[in-house]
Scaffold this motif. Structure first.
Motif, PDB file in Angstrom:
ATOM      1  N   VAL A  26       0.832  -1.206   0.000  1.00 61.99           N
ATOM      2  CA  VAL A  26       0.000   0.000   0.000  1.00 61.99           C
ATOM      3  C   VAL A  26       0.868   1.257   0.000  1.00 61.99           C
ATOM      4  N   VAL A  27       1.890   1.288   0.847  1.00 65.79           N
ATOM      5  CA  VAL A  27       2.738   2.472   0.973  1.00 65.79           C
ATOM      6  C   VAL A  27       3.561   2.692  -0.298  1.00 65.79           C
ATOM      7  N   VAL A  28       4.127   1.624  -0.844  1.00 64.16           N
ATOM      8  CA  VAL A  28       4.918   1.746  -2.075  1.00 64.16           C
ATOM      9  C   VAL A  28       4.048   2.272  -3.216  1.00 64.16           C
ATOM     10  N   LYS A  29       2.831   1.737  -3.342  1.00 59.02           N
ATOM     11  CA  LYS A  29       1.917   2.177  -4.401  1.00 59.02           C
ATOM     12  C   LYS A  29       1.492   3.629  -4.200  1.00 59.02           C
ATOM     13  N   GLU A  42       2.209   6.387  -6.989  1.00 55.15           N
ATOM     14  CA  GLU A  42       1.100   6.864  -7.808  1.00 55.15           C
ATOM     15  C   GLU A  42       0.545   8.211  -7.360  1.00 55.15           C
ATOM     16  N   GLN A  43       0.551   8.486  -6.060  1.00 58.32           N
ATOM     17  CA  GLN A  43      -0.045   9.727  -5.579  1.00 58.32           C
ATOM     18  C   GLN A  43       0.980  10.808  -5.268  1.00 58.32           C
ATOM     19  N   VAL A  44       2.159  10.397  -4.838  1.00 57.07           N
ATOM     20  CA  VAL A  44       3.182  11.378  -4.462  1.00 57.07           C
ATOM     21  C   VAL A  44       4.224  11.544  -5.568  1.00 57.07           C
ATOM     22  N   GLY A  45       4.375  10.519  -6.403  1.00 56.52           N
ATOM     23  CA  GLY A  45       5.361  10.594  -7.472  1.00 56.52           C
ATOM     24  C   GLY A  45       6.771  10.264  -7.026  1.00 56.52           C
ATOM     25  N   ILE A  46       6.884   9.454  -5.968  1.00 52.28           N
ATOM     26  CA  ILE A  46       8.185   9.059  -5.430  1.00 52.28           C
ATOM     27  C   ILE A  46       8.339   7.548  -5.554  1.00 52.28           C
ATOM     28  N   ASP A  47       9.425   7.114  -6.183  1.00 53.30           N
ATOM     29  CA  ASP A  47       9.741   5.691  -6.256  1.00 53.30           C
ATOM     30  C   ASP A  47      10.542   5.338  -5.004  1.00 53.30           C
ATOM     31  N   LEU A  48       9.900   4.650  -4.061  1.00 56.22           N
ATOM     32  CA  LEU A  48      10.560   4.347  -2.791  1.00 56.22           C
ATOM     33  C   LEU A  48      11.777   3.454  -2.968  1.00 56.22           C
TER      34      LEU A  48
END
Length: 301
Positions: A276-279, A283-289
């Motif tokens: 959930v956090v990675v997605k 998708e919402q923040v634009g950050i690839d963890l």
């Protein structure tokens, strides 16, 4: 010592240390004016460096003098030694700014928008009046407080990991405040497993995992659960994270813990939250963890 081994050791800190890892969030803070009463700008070399590297680019003022005014008057802390301020500021660039700039689909524009307006550097933890200490504070997206600066030493990977794990936790709150993470849906994954107020200090790593959370402090509230798992993803070697929090144990082997099944159920919940956090970040923040994590781990070596 290899970074992976250091990280793995940190995952199993004793409860006595874990109790110290609290964070505070203030909801109504207003930023302090940069210059009061028309005072002239400092020409000190360190102050000019901080101005050029942080204020001019990110609109962020780093405070390291007269730090008492930045903490609750019922609490206490000591200021940092001047000689540690610049190296720590350089670390902020390497272990926070550069990883986010590389991981964001906006490049450096993301932090130019969301980087906190103030960073306060304290030499010690914040000593609370209940005999606990606070290692980090995120104040309504405006200010982040970094503590224990006087423990800094070049090459002290343990200090770097602890400090930036706390900073990434606090910045996760700022992300949440700006991008409105769906905390209610997140809460439902471990709905009945959060601890009652103040009782998270009675948990240990194993009991937290059984509850579906990565640390005892994560059990204190869904918002802290979110911030803790995000900070752990960023600051933990992926193989260590996988083996510690996600990969189910083989309960059929000799010597498997009696509560093996409970541990595996908790790990399954952590995997749900991880996804959930990675997605959400992608998708919402634009950050690839994953890019953020790899850049962070590479830059602290």
């Amino acid at each position: 010592m290899k970074t992976q081994n250091i990280i793995k050791q940190l995952l199993f800190l004793s409860l006595g240390l874990i109790i110290l890892l609290g964070c505070d969030r203030e909801e109504t803070l207003q930023p302090t004016p940069i210059f009061e009463n028309g005072e002239p700008e400092s020409t000190d070399e360190l102050d000019q460096f901080l101005k050029i590297e942080f204020r001019d680019i990110y609109g962020c003022v780093i405070h390291y003098k007269f730090v008492d005014k930045f903490i609750d008057p019922t609490k206490s802390a000591v200021p940092p030694r001047v000689e540690v301020v610049r190296p720590i500021a350089e670390l902020i660039k390497e272990a926070w700014i550069k990883p986010y700039n590389k991981a964001s689909n906006q490049g450096d524009e993301f932090l130019k928008t969301y980087f906190p307006a103030e960073i306060v550097i304290l030499g010690s933890p914040i000593f609370n009046n209940d005999n606990t200490i606070t290692l980090g504070v995120a104040d309504s997206g405006v200010r982040v407080t970094l503590t224990q600066a006087n423990n800094y030493a070049p090459g002290n990977t343990g200090w770097i990991l602890q400090t930036f794990r706390t900073l990434h936790h606090e910045f996760a709150h700022i992300v949440d405040q700006n991008f409105k993470f769906d905390i209610e849906a997140f809460f439902k994954i471990s709905e009945d497993s959060y601890t009652s107020p103040g009782s998270w200090t009675q948990e240990d790593e194993e009991s937290a995992i059984i509850r579906g959370m990565v640390t005892p402090y994560a059990t204190s509230a869904p918002s802290e659960d979110f911030a803790e798992i995000m900070a752990r993803i960023i600051t933990t070697d992926p193989a260590v994270f996988e083996s510690t929090y996600i990969t189910p144990a083989d309960c059929s082997v000799a010597g498997a813990p009696a509560n093996c099944g409970e541990i595996n159920k908790g790990k399954a919940k952590i995997k749900q939250k991880y996804d959930v956090v990675v997605k959400y970040m992608k998708e919402q923040v634009g950050i690839d963890l994953f890019v953020l994590r790899d850049e962070f781990l590479n830059n602290i070596n």
